[in-house]
Design a protein around this motif. Structure first.
Motif, short mmCIF file in Angstrom:
data_model
loop_
_atom_site.label_atom_id
_atom_site.label_comp_id
_atom_site.label_asym_id
_atom_site.label_seq_id
_atom_site.Cartn_x
_atom_site.Cartn_y
_atom_site.Cartn_z
N LEU A 37 0.84 -1.21 0.00
CA LEU A 37 0.00 0.00 0.00
C LEU A 37 0.87 1.25 0.00
O LEU A 37 0.62 2.20 -0.76
CB LEU A 37 -0.93 0.01 1.21
N ASN A 38 1.89 1.25 0.85
CA ASN A 38 2.78 2.42 0.93
C ASN A 38 3.42 2.73 -0.41
O ASN A 38 3.44 3.89 -0.85
CB ASN A 38 3.92 2.17 1.92
N ASN A 39 3.96 1.69 -1.04
CA ASN A 39 4.65 1.93 -2.32
C ASN A 39 3.69 2.45 -3.37
O ASN A 39 4.00 3.39 -4.10
CB ASN A 39 5.29 0.63 -2.83
N PHE A 40 2.51 1.82 -3.46
CA PHE A 40 1.58 2.29 -4.49
C PHE A 40 1.12 3.71 -4.19
O PHE A 40 1.06 4.55 -5.09
CB PHE A 40 0.37 1.35 -4.65
N ASN A 41 0.82 3.95 -2.91
CA ASN A 41 0.31 5.28 -2.57
C ASN A 41 1.33 6.39 -2.78
O ASN A 41 0.96 7.52 -3.09
CB ASN A 41 -0.24 5.29 -1.14
N SER A 42 2.62 6.05 -2.66
CA SER A 42 3.60 7.12 -2.92
C SER A 42 3.63 7.46 -4.41
O SER A 42 3.90 8.61 -4.78
CB SER A 42 4.97 6.80 -2.33
N LEU A 202 19.00 3.81 -10.65
CA LEU A 202 19.23 4.43 -9.35
C LEU A 202 19.54 5.92 -9.45
O LEU A 202 19.80 6.57 -8.44
CB LEU A 202 20.37 3.70 -8.62
N LYS A 203 19.54 6.44 -10.66
CA LYS A 203 19.80 7.88 -10.83
C LYS A 203 18.65 8.50 -11.59
O LYS A 203 18.01 7.85 -12.41
CB LYS A 203 21.09 8.08 -11.62
N ILE A 204 18.44 9.77 -11.34
CA ILE A 204 17.32 10.45 -11.99
C ILE A 204 17.75 11.05 -13.34
O ILE A 204 16.92 11.25 -14.22
CB ILE A 204 16.73 11.51 -11.02
N ILE A 233 6.19 7.64 -19.59
CA ILE A 233 7.62 7.72 -19.27
C ILE A 233 8.22 6.37 -18.87
O ILE A 233 9.37 6.29 -18.47
CB ILE A 233 7.90 8.77 -18.17
N GLY A 234 7.41 5.30 -18.95
CA GLY A 234 7.93 3.97 -18.63
C GLY A 234 8.09 3.78 -17.13
O GLY A 234 7.58 4.57 -16.32
N GLY A 235 8.79 2.72 -16.77
CA GLY A 235 9.01 2.43 -15.35
C GLY A 235 10.49 2.42 -15.06
O GLY A 235 11.23 3.21 -15.64
N GLY A 236 10.91 1.53 -14.19
CA GLY A 236 12.33 1.30 -14.04
C GLY A 236 13.01 1.84 -12.80
O GLY A 236 14.19 1.58 -12.59
N LEU A 237 12.25 2.59 -11.97
CA LEU A 237 12.91 3.10 -10.75
C LEU A 237 13.44 1.92 -9.94
O LEU A 237 12.77 0.91 -9.77
CB LEU A 237 11.92 3.86 -9.88
N GLY A 238 14.64 2.10 -9.43
CA GLY A 238 15.29 1.02 -8.69
C GLY A 238 14.80 0.92 -7.25
O GLY A 238 14.03 1.75 -6.77
N PRO A 250 9.38 8.24 -6.13
CA PRO A 250 8.46 8.60 -7.21
C PRO A 250 8.31 10.12 -7.38
O PRO A 250 8.29 10.61 -8.51
CB PRO A 250 7.14 7.97 -6.77
N ILE A 251 8.27 10.84 -6.27
CA ILE A 251 8.09 12.29 -6.37
C ILE A 251 9.28 12.95 -7.07
O ILE A 251 9.13 13.92 -7.80
CB ILE A 251 7.81 12.92 -4.97
N GLU A 252 10.48 12.39 -6.85
CA GLU A 252 11.66 12.94 -7.53
C GLU A 252 11.60 12.65 -9.03
O GLU A 252 12.00 13.49 -9.85
CB GLU A 252 12.94 12.35 -6.93
N LEU A 253 11.09 11.47 -9.38
CA LEU A 253 10.92 11.15 -10.79
C LEU A 253 9.92 12.12 -11.43
O LEU A 253 10.16 12.67 -12.51
CB LEU A 253 10.42 9.70 -10.92
N LYS A 254 8.81 12.34 -10.71
CA LYS A 254 7.78 13.24 -11.24
C LYS A 254 8.36 14.64 -11.47
O LYS A 254 8.16 15.24 -12.51
CB LYS A 254 6.61 13.26 -10.26
#
Ligand SMILES: *Cc1c(COP(=O)(O)O)cnc(C)c1O
Length: 417
Positions: A37-42, A202-204, A233-238, A250-254
């Motif tokens: 839940l935490n991961n999805f909600n972030s 692992l990098k933005i 924008i695809g996925g891939g965050l580590g 996620p917020i940094e990606l956004k």
């Protein structure tokens, strides 16, 4: 929270791993509901006006899909089978995007019938196939092109997808011509653009570089009067497999992609996270079967095989391993290996770990993504059970194979086809 030691024993939410192993036997995939839940909600919070399409291939367990569906998730699918599962889980077809280089005619037809949001098209021949099938069905197929932006995501070569020379996407330099061709096809409706540069990133910076390149294409397309509604924008965050890793949130990606795409007020973002939703939410519980020494090497032989967790041998992946009960034994250098008849069957090599005793329990961390999903019956092993722990409750999400399951597809056949 989620998975931690209380006193000297590992707990998943409010249940001790020892108790879970008694209840479920080993090996078992154990997930924490709270962490899911935490991961999805972030993501939901960061991408609040956008569409979060869970990349189903990371873990396609049906209960998990239902949980995510109830939270409002969309889906990034790569096969007809995944489409079947996400529809069954109640995911809104208008939040389904379909990626993959080898969609068959049968799969394209199924997706058109299901009225999914869009196809992420990866080649000219695929585009023609979609147009033809849509025509036969008297429909218009909504599409985006998956563009390969030629950026290096700095990850393992098997999961780097956004560089030239991989099979994924269409070449950056060909993108405009491809859009122009598509714009002339009667049964194609262009609605978006897509990119996915790789996994365990692992990098933005690579995301930002990709966004800049995609933005150039969007501007060029607008000048040609081709207007897009969606930017995928695809996925891939580590995730943090190792102590020194610090994956972006996620917020940094956004923020990074919005620094480029923010100017397009009329467009909706789509993001396709898989690993970063489910990867760190689970451990695999296993048990030491034997110990042995060969040459100078110490081995712990455990009941988790490469059929349960192939990542170490497939990607040279590191998974942290915890003793379920803390021990005063000093760590030594050893290999932790499974029972399968392959030298590639290992979970950890030259790892500092206490030489536990027969029957002692271990927990392999971060197995939520590409763990169960990549499991097999190799060596005629029963595929493992899966459970989700929700506070004090245990939800059974996959039963362990029985011996009969090893025969199921191979008996009572017609002798000749
Ligand atoms: C695998 C994949 C994803 C998800 O990647 P993660 O690293 O698990 O987030 C997203 N989009 C596409 C097209 C993929 O192939």
């Amino acid at each position: 929270m989620g998975i931690k030691y209380i006193k000297n024993e590992l707990f998943i939410e409010q249940i001790s791993a020892v108790k879970l192993a008694e209840l479920c036997d080993t090996p078992t995939y154990v997930y924490s509901k709270k962490l899911i839940l935490n991961n999805f909600n972030s993501y939901k919070k960061a991408f609040n006006n956008d569409i979060v399409c869970y990349a189903v291939k990371a873990n396609s367990n049906q209960t998990l899909l239902e949980i995510l569906s109830n939270l409002g998730a969309g889906a990034d699918i790569v096969s007809g089978g995944e489409l079947f599962k996400v529809l069954r889980a109640g995911i809104n077809p208008q939040k389904i995007v379909y990626s993959g280089v080898g969609k068959t005619a049968e799969e394209i037809k199924y997706a058109l019938e299901s009225n999914i949001l869009m196809f992420n098209v990866e080649s000219y021949e695929e585009l023609c196939a979609i147009n033809k099938i849509a025509k036969q069905m008297n429909k218009k197929a909504r599409i985006a092109f998956r563009v390969n932006p030629n950026v290096d995501p700095d990850t393992h070569k098997y999961i780097a997808t956004g560089k030239h020379g991989t099979k994924f996407g269409i070449k950056y330099e060909d993108a405009i011509d491809m859009y122009i061709s598509a714009s002339k096809m009667a049964n194609i409706e262009i609605i978006g653009i897509d990119t996915h540069i790789g996994s365990q990133i692992l990098k933005i910076e690579p995301y930002k570089l990709a966004a800049l390149k995609i933005s150039k294409l969007i501007d060029k397309l607008e000048s040609l009067n081709i207007h897009l509604k969606y930017i995928d924008i695809g996925g891939g965050l580590g995730i943090k497999y190792e102590k020194n890793q610090k994956p972006p949130k996620p917020i940094e990606l956004k923020k990074a992609v919005m620094s480029v795409f923010g100017k397009y007020k009329d467009k909706t973002l789509i993001v396709e996270p898989g690993r970063s939703i489910i990867g760190n939410t689970g451990v695999m519980l296993g048990k030491v079967i034997y110990r042995k020494k060969s040459g100078n090497k110490n081995f712990l032989i455990v009941d988790i095989g490469m059929n349960d967790l192939i990542r170490p041998t497939l990607y040279d992946a590191y998974h942290n391993i915890l003793p379920v009960k803390k021990t005063s034994k000093k760590p030594i250098t050893l290999d932790i290996v499974g029972p399968i008849c392959e030298s590639g069957d290992f979970i950890a090599k030259d790892r500092k770990f206490p030489l536990l005793e027969q029957g002692d329990l271990i927990a392999v961390e971060c197995i939520g993504a590409y763990g169960s999903a990549m499991s097999s019956q190799y060596n005629s092993r029963k595929r493992s059970r899966g459970i989700i722990v929700d506070g004090k409750k245990v939800i059974h999400i996959r039963r362990r194979d029985e011996f009969e399951d090893l025969l199921r597809l191979e008996e009572n056949l017609e002798k000749y086809l």
